[in-house]
Design a protein around this motif. Sequence first.
Motif, PDB file in Angstrom:
ATOM      1  N   GLY A  46       0.807  -1.209   0.000  1.00 20.13           N
ATOM      2  CA  GLY A  46       0.000   0.000   0.000  1.00 20.13           C
ATOM      3  C   GLY A  46       0.834   1.251   0.000  1.00 20.13           C
ATOM      4  N   ALA A  47       0.138   2.395  -0.067  1.00 21.82           N
ATOM      5  CA  ALA A  47       0.776   3.703  -0.048  1.00 21.82           C
ATOM      6  C   ALA A  47       0.306   4.471   1.176  1.00 21.82           C
ATOM      7  N   GLN A  48       1.256   5.051   1.890  1.00 19.97           N
ATOM      8  CA  GLN A  48       0.921   5.822   3.085  1.00 19.97           C
ATOM      9  C   GLN A  48       0.066   7.027   2.711  1.00 19.97           C
ATOM     10  N   VAL A  49      -1.036   7.204   3.451  1.00 16.46           N
ATOM     11  CA  VAL A  49      -1.922   8.339   3.262  1.00 16.46           C
ATOM     12  C   VAL A  49      -1.622   9.410   4.302  1.00 16.46           C
ATOM     13  N   ALA A  50      -1.422   8.979   5.556  1.00 15.06           N
ATOM     14  CA  ALA A  50      -1.201   9.938   6.643  1.00 15.06           C
ATOM     15  C   ALA A  50      -0.549   9.268   7.838  1.00 15.06           C
ATOM     16  N   VAL A  51       0.071  10.100   8.676  1.00 14.76           N
ATOM     17  CA  VAL A  51       0.601   9.661   9.960  1.00 14.76           C
ATOM     18  C   VAL A  51       0.160  10.667  11.014  1.00 14.76           C
ATOM     19  N   ALA A  52       0.192  10.237  12.270  1.00 18.50           N
ATOM     20  CA  ALA A  52      -0.138  11.106  13.399  1.00 18.50           C
ATOM     21  C   ALA A  52       0.687  10.653  14.593  1.00 18.50           C
ATOM     22  N   PRO A  53       1.119  11.591  15.422  1.00 13.98           N
ATOM     23  CA  PRO A  53       1.943  11.227  16.585  1.00 13.98           C
ATOM     24  C   PRO A  53       1.265  10.185  17.471  1.00 13.98           C
ATOM     25  N   ALA A  54       2.111   9.310  18.055  1.00 12.68           N
ATOM     26  CA  ALA A  54       1.593   8.250  18.925  1.00 12.68           C
ATOM     27  C   ALA A  54       2.303   8.242  20.271  1.00 12.68           C
ATOM     28  N   GLY A  55       2.907   9.365  20.647  1.00 15.55           N
ATOM     29  CA  GLY A  55       3.569   9.447  21.943  1.00 15.55           C
ATOM     30  C   GLY A  55       5.070   9.301  21.828  1.00 15.55           C
ATOM     31  N   THR A  56       5.777   9.880  22.771  1.00 14.24           N
ATOM     32  CA  THR A  56       7.233   9.877  22.795  1.00 14.24           C
ATOM     33  C   THR A  56       7.790   8.456  22.775  1.00 14.24           C
ATOM     34  N   GLY A  57       8.729   8.215  21.871  1.00 12.20           N
ATOM     35  CA  GLY A  57       9.387   6.914  21.777  1.00 12.20           C
ATOM     36  C   GLY A  57       8.646   5.887  20.944  1.00 12.20           C
ATOM     37  N   ASN A  58       7.479   6.252  20.409  1.00 13.62           N
ATOM     38  CA  ASN A  58       6.673   5.319  19.611  1.00 13.62           C
ATOM     39  C   ASN A  58       6.602   5.778  18.163  1.00 13.62           C
ATOM     40  N   ILE A  59       6.689   4.812  17.232  1.00 13.55           N
ATOM     41  CA  ILE A  59       6.469   5.174  15.836  1.00 13.55           C
ATOM     42  C   ILE A  59       5.042   5.713  15.714  1.00 13.55           C
ATOM     43  N   PRO A  60       4.789   6.568  14.726  1.00 16.04           N
ATOM     44  CA  PRO A  60       3.475   7.200  14.629  1.00 16.04           C
ATOM     45  C   PRO A  60       2.366   6.231  14.206  1.00 16.04           C
ATOM     46  N   HIS A  61       1.127   6.668  14.494  1.00 19.30           N
ATOM     47  CA  HIS A  61      -0.035   5.996  13.903  1.00 19.30           C
ATOM     48  C   HIS A  61       0.091   6.200  12.400  1.00 19.30           C
ATOM     49  N   GLN A  62      -0.527   5.322  11.638  1.00 25.12           N
ATOM     50  CA  GLN A  62      -0.393   5.418  10.189  1.00 25.12           C
ATOM     51  C   GLN A  62      -1.670   4.940   9.515  1.00 25.12           C
ATOM     52  N   LEU A  63      -1.999   5.571   8.397  1.00 23.69           N
ATOM     53  CA  LEU A  63      -3.091   5.111   7.541  1.00 23.69           C
ATOM     54  C   LEU A  63      -2.497   4.817   6.175  1.00 23.69           C
ATOM     55  N   VAL A  64      -2.763   3.610   5.661  1.00 21.01           N
ATOM     56  CA  VAL A  64      -2.246   3.158   4.373  1.00 21.01           C
ATOM     57  C   VAL A  64      -3.420   2.808   3.468  1.00 21.01           C
TER      58      VAL A  64
END
Length: 186
Positions: A113-131
């Motif tokens: 898939g192709a990434q549509v968006a990301v959003a912060p998920a807290g310090t030390g964590n990879i971001p939330h993601q929508l694909v």
Amino acid sequence: MQTAVLSSRSLRIALPLAAALTLVACAPMSTMYSQDSLPDAVKVPAGNKVVLQTVGVGEILYECRAKKDMPGQFEWTFVGPDAVLKDRSGMQVGRYYGPPATWESSDGSKVTGAQVAVAPAGTGNIPHQLVKANPATGMGAMTQTTYIQRVATKSGVAPADRCDMGSAGAKQKVGYQADYIFWKAS
């Protein structure tokens, strides 16, 4: 004789309980899932429904590379994931690996898939993601997937170790965990 009676009673209780637990473990995963607590950027559009919820546990590979268009500057660059996908009961149902980012079911079907968006998920964590999913290959769990969400992330950010000309080309794996939610058009 009394021991046999106790064993018989124990079996009458234990066998139905074991059967019920086996059914729960083998039952399809509940499609009850709420996006209410997620940032709008990573919410799946209306007209889609959850068809599979997994927990990815694995590693992300990073490499120390020169920054694009910034001579003499370096950074840890995402190379790709390598994770096992498990259902909510802990049974392995697939893999997530890349590049390219590929979600593969144990039945052989897979999707990229192709990434549509990301959003912060807290310090030390990879971001939330929508694909947004590409058409799947193979027939099975990944067939007709429209979107994949990465939520409930734990760890996985780039290493804090030095990354400069002297360490260019160095690679590091970082452990992480995330929920991957698969959606199809409803």
